[in-house]
Design a protein around this motif. Structure first.
Motif, PDB file in Angstrom:
ATOM      1  N   GLY A  25      41.790  36.299  28.694  1.00 41.20           N
ATOM      2  CA  GLY A  25      41.284  37.320  29.603  1.00 41.20           C
ATOM      3  C   GLY A  25      42.388  37.817  30.516  1.00 41.20           C
ATOM      4  O   GLY A  25      43.519  37.326  30.464  1.00 41.20           O
ATOM      5  N   PRO A  26      42.071  38.773  31.379  1.00 39.77           N
ATOM      6  CA  PRO A  26      43.090  39.331  32.283  1.00 39.77           C
ATOM      7  C   PRO A  26      43.688  38.265  33.192  1.00 39.77           C
ATOM      8  O   PRO A  26      44.840  38.371  33.599  1.00 39.77           O
ATOM      9  CB  PRO A  26      42.311  40.369  33.110  1.00 39.77           C
TER      10      PRO A  26
ATOM     11  N   LYS B 239      35.000  49.234  29.886  1.00 38.60           N
ATOM     12  CA  LYS B 239      36.027  48.306  29.423  1.00 38.60           C
ATOM     13  C   LYS B 239      37.276  49.090  29.096  1.00 38.60           C
ATOM     14  O   LYS B 239      37.199  50.236  28.632  1.00 38.60           O
ATOM     15  CB  LYS B 239      35.511  47.540  28.195  1.00 38.60           C
TER      16      LYS B 239
ATOM     17  N   ASP C 206      40.288  42.458  26.944  1.00 39.36           N
ATOM     18  CA  ASP C 206      40.677  43.495  27.898  1.00 39.36           C
ATOM     19  C   ASP C 206      39.741  43.490  29.118  1.00 39.36           C
ATOM     20  O   ASP C 206      38.596  43.056  29.023  1.00 39.36           O
ATOM     21  CB  ASP C 206      40.634  44.868  27.214  1.00 39.36           C
ATOM     22  N   PRO C 207      40.259  43.977  30.233  1.00 37.98           N
ATOM     23  CA  PRO C 207      39.446  43.994  31.449  1.00 37.98           C
ATOM     24  C   PRO C 207      38.172  44.809  31.265  1.00 37.98           C
ATOM     25  O   PRO C 207      38.156  45.792  30.509  1.00 37.98           O
ATOM     26  CB  PRO C 207      40.350  44.646  32.491  1.00 37.98           C
ATOM     27  N   TYR C 208      37.139  44.400  31.954  1.00 38.21           N
ATOM     28  CA  TYR C 208      35.866  45.129  31.889  1.00 38.21           C
ATOM     29  C   TYR C 208      35.100  44.852  33.174  1.00 38.21           C
ATOM     30  O   TYR C 208      35.409  43.930  33.931  1.00 38.21           O
ATOM     31  CB  TYR C 208      35.024  44.659  30.692  1.00 38.21           C
TER      32      TYR C 208
ATOM     33  N   HIS D 224      32.512  40.771  35.866  1.00 38.45           N
ATOM     34  CA  HIS D 224      33.719  41.439  35.392  1.00 38.45           C
ATOM     35  C   HIS D 224      34.802  40.428  35.061  1.00 38.45           C
ATOM     36  O   HIS D 224      34.833  39.314  35.598  1.00 38.45           O
ATOM     37  CB  HIS D 224      34.218  42.496  36.391  1.00 38.45           C
ATOM     38  N   ASN D 225      35.639  40.877  34.157  1.00 38.12           N
ATOM     39  CA  ASN D 225      36.812  40.079  33.743  1.00 38.12           C
ATOM     40  C   ASN D 225      36.480  38.603  33.438  1.00 38.12           C
ATOM     41  O   ASN D 225      37.227  37.696  33.791  1.00 38.12           O
ATOM     42  CB  ASN D 225      37.921  40.189  34.789  1.00 38.12           C
TER      43      ASN D 225
ATOM     44  N   LEU E 166      39.365  46.693  38.955  1.00 38.13           N
ATOM     45  CA  LEU E 166      40.100  46.396  37.712  1.00 38.13           C
ATOM     46  C   LEU E 166      41.469  47.029  37.851  1.00 38.13           C
ATOM     47  O   LEU E 166      41.645  48.231  37.629  1.00 38.13           O
ATOM     48  CB  LEU E 166      39.362  46.950  36.497  1.00 38.13           C
TER      49      LEU E 166
END
Lengths: 521, 305
Positions: free
Chosen positions: A73-74, A134, A141-143, A158-159, A207
């Motif tokens: 993840g991010p 996203k 990817d970030p969302y 999120h994320n 984000l």
């Protein structure tokens, strides 16, 4: 006659001199130095040997292939990013609104008749469906998303790791729920409404570095159904079975540059079956006019099962035995030969003698274990990765805590063993007592032999609680998993568990100091 | 600091046994003080109390006017040899002395000096576990001398040594005392201290039974006793007893007479025409003086047959 005066140079009488003396004692008995080196070698040797002997492969179709590295993840953590996504591009700011009027699903239960799938209707607590923005359709990817869940109400997530609760309750055609996600620059705001008119903000997510063009749309996912069953010995085994969730969403409205075109569908992260082509447990979309019925399998969440980097340092458990033996002998050898008298003649303040011994054995153990752990962890991890086994990645600080923590647990255990040596004055009894206090509860609690509640209590109230400091994996309330000692999850936070061990060592030292001060030698 | 050991009114009980029962004495510098008494008389316990290893129930023990526990760098004030076997067998002789030296802030040079002093230089790098009893004793004495202390206490340093070792320790102790140190040496055999000790503290059943110079002690033990050799033993006994003397038969033709001076005995015997071949003032050996003093203090004695 003139009384004699000492010609020896006036020495200093400080704690430093006692430390120097105790260090000289320790280093001049070869067996003790070998024991300490052995502890370090056990950490390194068992760590790398176990790594070399472990192998994991994955099937791609019918072919065996090296396992892919986990999706990150991010935040750098390993994540599960599998869901069904119905989406459009969005350039710059924009918003999406839907009404969710139903959430149903299927759960596969343990087979009643062997070989016959036993699937029942229902949704798991963290089945989720709603709207998402996203960065792209790439896994990890970030969302940011706002969603309804099986039994945890509305959530803004999120994320992968972040989760904020909205209003509780589920959805039905009689009481649907409107969800809205708005992008303004890098900030995404999630809102919900019972009627589409009165909106309540659930949360916002930032984000960072979101590109101009992102994906915006509807999604559904349903994590595996985790069941934990007791085995005959009283331990447990856990299983995760297939589930899917289906959400009915209508009154879909998307605004913003780039939107308004056709909807694209992606079954993000779907795997293929044995033929290498057919998707395994695919999601799907059924569209009827403005009504989207989205079915998804999988989860958008951090991974909690794979094990942490501390698994490279399990040799420390065996090393602990060597550490305990050396620490006990460091003092009981003196009792056995009555050398303790010579020690106390040189330093009549007995509490200081004990303190010096504790500092020396603790420091020497710490340095040896630290060196071993600092080398073993990265080397063993590399070997494991080469063999297709990946641990849950962690940040540098956590990795440092694991390395320093393992060394600290060994060092404090050595101090505890030393104190027990003073209390018992006999090598065998003190060694057994230290092993029973520290190692036995740990092995019992983590070997899947005892009911989990017993394991948890062992790791709360015995000195083995100190091993919590090496836990690198994180418990997430929004992920159902088998958070148990056997899976590397401790009942106490890392530093709290370590404090329990330190408390025991301090108590034993205090009792040892009392015994040493009060009794004849 | 004055080179003395002062022990005042020490009492200590181990369960049912009264180990020390008002032990009091003073050790002065410049001579070897023998600390003698039968096994179990309380010698080792007294030394452990003086050295702060055991706590007394009552009384106090001071070294140069201070309790041991209050001494800083104590090895510079007192050197002690308690149990020569108190060694980690796998540690070398030099390393044994090295940690002790470090505890007093002393360096390795002093270690080499004392090794030289006791004649263990060539064995310095050998493990102490392989040492003979004599070598262990030397190592123990080296440890006691590490801080070059004005007070030395040695518990049974002769025990089990061969004659050569005994001679060495005797000479060594005398020279240490001659430097002005107070040297206290315990033994359960008076003969070991002959020609070494200038002063004796004789103990039995946890208390001092005699505290005197060696010459004084012998004189006291000999006091008033006369050895008489006569072929007419029964007649002589009758005459002397009726004159108020205590007569003991010591041999077939020998009597020990106390309570009468030698001239008086000669007069009495001559007056009754009783033959005698020798009248001599009895001179006790140190051993006899000791046996006399400790007769009541021996805890365990073989039954005479």
């Amino acid at each position: 006659m003139t009384p004699y005066r000492s010609q020896a140079p006036a020495g200093r009488d400080g704690f430093a001199q006692l430390l120097h003396a105790e260090w000289t004692k320790l280093r001049t008995v070869r067996g003790w130095m070998i024991g300490t080196a052995l502890a370090a070698l056990l950490i390194a040797g068992l760590g790398t040997l176990t790594a070399s002997g472990s192998y994991s492969s994955c099937m791609k179709g019918s072919a065996e292939v090296p396992c892919p590295a986990p999706v990150l993840g991010p935040g750098g953590e390993a994540v599960r990013d599998r869901f069904y996504f119905v989406h459009q591009p969005l350039n710059g700011d924009g918003t999406i609104t839907v009404r969710v009027s139903s959430m149903t699903g299927q759960i596969r239960k343990p087979d009643v008749t062997p070989g016959v799938r036993n699937v029942v209707s229902g949704v798991v607590p963290w089945a989720k469906a709603g709207v998402m923005i996203k960065k792209s359709t790439r896994q990890g990817d970030p969302y940011a998303a706002v969603m309804v869940t099986g039994s945890h109400g509305t959530r803004m997530q999120h994320n992968f790791t972040e989760d904020v609760a909205g209003r509780p309750g589920g959805v039905s055609p009689q009481s649907p729920r409107w969800l809205r996600l708005t992008r303004l620059g890098d900030t995404i705001t999630g809102s919900e409404s019972p009627d589409g008119r009165q909106w309540i903000e659930v949360g916002t997510a930032r984000l960072d570095g979101l590109p101009a063009q992102v994906r915006i749309g509807l999604f559904a996912a349903s994590p595996g159904d985790v069941t934990v069953s007791s085995n005959t010995l009283g331990g447990t085994t856990s299983a995760s079975r297939f589930t899917e969730a289906t959400a009915v969403m209508d009154q879909v409205s998307v605004r913003g540059a780039g939107t308004g075109g056709t909807w694209k569908i992606d079954d993000i992260g779907v795997t293929t079956g044995l033929d290498g082509v057919t998707p395994h447990h695919p999601g799907r979309l059924a569209r009827s006019g403005d009504t989207f019925t989205v079915t998804g399998v999988g989860d958008i969440a951090p991974v909690t099962e794979e094990g942490g980097i501390e698994r490279t340092l399990t040799g420390a458990m065996v090393a602990l035995i060597a550490v305990i033996v050396v620490a006990v002998l460091f003092v009981t050898a003196e009792y056995r030969r009555q050398l303790i008298r010579t020690t106390l003649l040189a330093a009549p303040r007995r509490g200081r003698v004990l303190a010096a011994k504790a500092v020396v054995i603790g420091a020497v153990t710490f340095v040896a274990a630290l060196a071993a752990a600092a080398v073993t962890l990265p080397v063993a991890r590399r070997i494991y990765q080469g063999n297709g086994i990946y641990f849950l990645p962690v940040g540098t600080l956590t990795e440092l805590r694991v390395i320093v923590g393992v060394a600290a647990v060994l060092a404090v255990s050595a101090v505890l063993a030393l104190a027990l040596g003073v209390l018992f004055r006999r090598s065998a009894m003190a060694v057994i007592a230290a092993i029973v206090a520290v190692l036995v509860p740990y092995v019992l609690a983590t070997a899947s032999l005892l009911p989990e509640s017993v394991s948890d209590w062992l790791l709360r109230i015995t000195p083995a609680a100190g091993f919590a400091i090496q836990q690198s994996v994180t418990e997430y309330p929004q992920v159902i998993s088998h958070y148990a000692p056997v899976a590397g999850y401790y009942p106490l936070p890392p530093w709290a568990g370590f404090a329990v061990l330190c408390g025991y060592a301090a108590l034993a030292l205090a009792l040892a100091a009392r015994r040493l001060r009060r009794s004849d030698v | 600091m004055e080179a003395t050991i002062e022990v005042t009114g020490l009492r200590k009980r181990f369960g049912e046994t009264l180990a020390l029962d008002g032990m009091s004495f003073t050790v002065r510098p410049g001579q070897v003080t023998g600390f003698v008494g039968p096994n179990g008389a309380g010698k080792s316990t007294t030394m452990r109390v003086v050295l702060g290893l055991d706590a007394a129930d009552e009384g106090q023990a001071l070294i140069g006017g201070q309790p041991y526990a209050s001494l800083r760098t104590p090895l510079r004030h007192v050197g002690a040899l308690l149990d020569a076997g108190a060694l980690q067998p796998s540690r070398t002789a030099r390393n044994h002395l090295l940690w002790l030296a470090h505890s007093q802030g002393l360096g390795s040079r002093r270690v080499d000096e004392v090794l030289e002093l006791v004649g263990l230089r060539s064995a310095a790098k050998r493990k102490a576990g392989g040492f003979s009893l004599g070598m262990r004793r030397r190592l123990g004495i080296a440890a006691a001398l590490l801080g070059d202390p004005p007070v030395l206490m040695l518990d049974e340093p002769f025990n089990g040594l061969d004659p050569e070792g005994i001679v060495w320790i005797r000479g060594f102790l005398r020279s240490l005392a001659a430097e002005g140190r107070a040297v206290l040496v315990s033994s359960h055999l008076m003969s070991e201290l002959q020609d070494t000790a200038g002063h004796l503290v004789v103990v039995g059943r946890g208390r001092v039974v005699a505290d005197a110079g060696v010459a004084e002690l012998i004189a006291a033990a000999s006091n008033g006793r006369v050895t008489l050799r006569t072929p007419a033993r029964p007649e002589a006994m009758r005459v002397l007893a009726s004159a108020g003397a205590t007569v003991t038969v010591t041999d077939r033709d020998t009597l020990t007479v106390s309570g009468l001076a030698a001239e008086h005995i000669v007069g009495l015997l001559s007056g009754q025409v009783i033959p005698f071949s020798e009248v001599a003032a009895h001179r006790a050996t140190l051993e006899e003086a000791y046996l006399e003093l400790t007769r009541d203090a021996v805890e365990f004695r073989g039954t005479p047959r």
